[in-house]
Design a protein around this motif. Structure first.
Motif, short mmCIF file in Angstrom:
data_model
loop_
_atom_site.label_atom_id
_atom_site.label_comp_id
_atom_site.label_asym_id
_atom_site.label_seq_id
_atom_site.Cartn_x
_atom_site.Cartn_y
_atom_site.Cartn_z
N GLY A 1 10.35 10.08 -1.21
CA GLY A 1 11.70 9.68 -1.58
C GLY A 1 12.68 10.81 -1.42
N PRO A 2 13.91 10.54 -1.79
CA PRO A 2 14.41 9.33 -2.45
C PRO A 2 14.48 8.14 -1.50
CG PRO A 2 16.23 10.75 -1.87
CD PRO A 2 14.98 11.51 -1.53
N GLY A 3 14.85 6.99 -2.08
CA GLY A 3 14.97 5.79 -1.27
C GLY A 3 14.76 4.55 -2.10
N SER A 4 14.31 3.50 -1.45
CA SER A 4 14.07 2.22 -2.10
C SER A 4 12.96 2.34 -3.13
CB SER A 4 13.68 1.17 -1.05
OG SER A 4 13.02 0.08 -1.63
N PHE A 5 13.23 1.90 -4.36
CA PHE A 5 12.23 1.99 -5.42
C PHE A 5 10.96 1.24 -5.03
CE2 PHE A 5 14.50 3.86 -9.07
CZ PHE A 5 15.78 3.94 -8.53
N THR A 6 11.12 0.01 -4.57
CA THR A 6 9.96 -0.81 -4.22
C THR A 6 9.25 -0.24 -3.00
OG1 THR A 6 11.03 -2.79 -5.10
CG2 THR A 6 9.19 -3.12 -3.59
N GLY A 7 10.02 0.13 -1.97
CA GLY A 7 9.43 0.67 -0.76
C GLY A 7 8.62 1.93 -1.02
N LEU A 8 9.16 2.81 -1.85
CA LEU A 8 8.45 4.06 -2.16
C LEU A 8 7.14 3.79 -2.89
CD1 LEU A 8 11.43 6.33 -3.30
CD2 LEU A 8 9.97 6.68 -1.30
N ARG A 9 7.16 2.86 -3.81
CA ARG A 9 5.93 2.54 -4.56
C ARG A 9 4.87 1.95 -3.65
NH1 ARG A 9 9.68 1.24 -8.91
NH2 ARG A 9 9.82 -0.91 -8.20
N ILE A 10 5.29 1.08 -2.72
CA ILE A 10 4.34 0.47 -1.79
C ILE A 10 3.71 1.53 -0.90
CG2 ILE A 10 4.16 -1.05 0.22
CD1 ILE A 10 6.29 -2.82 -1.12
N GLY A 11 4.54 2.40 -0.32
CA GLY A 11 4.03 3.44 0.56
C GLY A 11 3.11 4.40 -0.16
N MET A 12 3.52 4.85 -1.35
CA MET A 12 2.72 5.80 -2.11
C MET A 12 1.38 5.18 -2.52
SD MET A 12 2.86 8.99 -3.30
CE MET A 12 4.56 9.51 -3.60
N SER B 1 0.63 12.36 -8.50
CA SER B 1 2.01 12.60 -8.08
C SER B 1 2.76 11.28 -7.97
CB SER B 1 2.05 13.34 -6.75
OG SER B 1 1.51 12.55 -5.71
N ALA B 2 4.06 11.34 -8.18
CA ALA B 2 4.89 10.13 -8.19
C ALA B 2 6.08 10.30 -7.26
CB ALA B 2 5.38 9.86 -9.61
N PRO B 3 6.68 9.19 -6.83
CA PRO B 3 7.88 9.28 -5.98
C PRO B 3 9.03 9.96 -6.71
CG PRO B 3 6.94 7.07 -5.91
CD PRO B 3 6.24 7.80 -7.01
N VAL B 4 9.98 10.46 -5.93
CA VAL B 4 11.20 11.06 -6.47
C VAL B 4 12.33 10.06 -6.26
CG1 VAL B 4 12.85 12.95 -6.25
CG2 VAL B 4 10.40 13.40 -5.97
N TYR B 5 12.82 9.48 -7.36
CA TYR B 5 13.81 8.41 -7.25
C TYR B 5 15.26 8.93 -7.28
CZ TYR B 5 9.82 5.39 -8.24
OH TYR B 5 8.61 4.75 -8.19
N LEU B 6 15.54 9.97 -8.07
CA LEU B 6 16.87 10.56 -8.27
C LEU B 6 17.81 9.69 -9.09
CD1 LEU B 6 17.71 12.28 -4.85
CD2 LEU B 6 16.68 13.28 -6.88
N LYS B 7 17.70 8.37 -8.97
CA LYS B 7 18.53 7.47 -9.76
C LYS B 7 17.64 6.49 -10.51
CE LYS B 7 22.24 5.60 -8.10
NZ LYS B 7 23.19 4.84 -7.24
#
Length: 244
Positions: A65-76, A224-230
């Motif tokens: 990330g950052p980016g789409s919340f759903t997209g990041l979770r799917i990819g990760m 490790s988790a995605p970086v959402y920023l928002k």
């Protein structure tokens, strides 16, 4: 070393296979299909076209990330599953880093912008630095990105003021260009823009950065988790209801 790199942080789904410093193949789909439906299919297509199986992969790279919340979770989740199932390492790389890397030879400020809605963008600022003449270590990238600004979610006008204070020419890259290009031309002097195809995050850029890190023995913890920023819209709406 064979690396599988994947990005699903935006509307684009992209995957790439790299063997050492060579790009074996890349698939990038820029449509409205759900990442959960197409991600594994494009990974499998890449493997099939190169006569490889998942057992041949030595390491994985995924956008954090950052980016789409759903997209990041799917990819990760996809890459974590493949990594744990094969007992092979993975590393996460910023989607902003990957965008900046695509224009890392620009002789000014590099500014990736990803649409964050509500007149804001996910962004950072970079300078490209050539290292190939001073370092012969093949595991290091020939171009090093120096980050001048922390990963941020900024109002577009706030970003413009920061860039103006640098008093340098700047190149904007990312899906935010589609939305803000005219506004940036009018309000930000010395603005440059790459060819449109570079505004899509490329798994090959992500893979080249991540491959160098994996070769140096760097990898992510499984937690490790995605970086959402928002905060997500659901979180903002919940907090708003709690204040009523």
């Amino acid at each position: 070393m064979i690396i599988l790199a994947v990005d699903s942080s935006s509307k684009v789904a992209t995957a790439a296979l790299m063997k050492d410093d060579k790009l074996l193949g890349e698939i990038t789909l820029n449509d409205k299909k759900e990442h959960s439906i197409i991600l594994m299919s494009i990974i499998q297509e890449l493997l099939n076209n190169n006569n490889l199986s998942i057992d041949d992969i030595d390491g994985y790279v995924i956008s954090k990330g950052p980016g789409s919340f759903t997209g990041l979770r799917i990819g990760m989740a996809t890459i974590k599953g493949l990594s744990l199932g094969s007992n092979k390492p993975y590393i996460s790389v910023s989607s902003l880093d990957a965008l900046a890397f695509s224009v890392s030879n620009f002789d000014g400020i590099i500014c990736p912008i990803m649409d964050a809605l509500r007149n804001s963008v996910y962004t950072s600022l970079y300078k490209g630095e050539y290292t190939c003449c001073s370092n012969n270590n093949a595991s290091n990238l020939p171009i090093k990105l120096e980050r001048l600004l922390d990963y941020s979610a900024l109002d577009i006008d706030e970003l413009i003021e920061i860039i103006k204070s640098k008093n340098e020419k700047v190149i904007f890259i990312g899906d935010g260009v589609d939305k803000y290009k005219d506004y940036l031309i009018d309000n930000c002097p010395n603005s440059y823009f790459p060819p449109n195809h570079l505004n899509l995050i490329r798994a090959s850029s992500l893979g080249e950065i991540g491959s160098a890190l994996l070769k140096n023995g760097e990898y992510d913890d499984p937690n490790s988790a995605p970086v959402y920023l928002k905060k997500s819209q659901a979180e903002r709406e919940y907090e708003q209801r709690m204040r009523l």
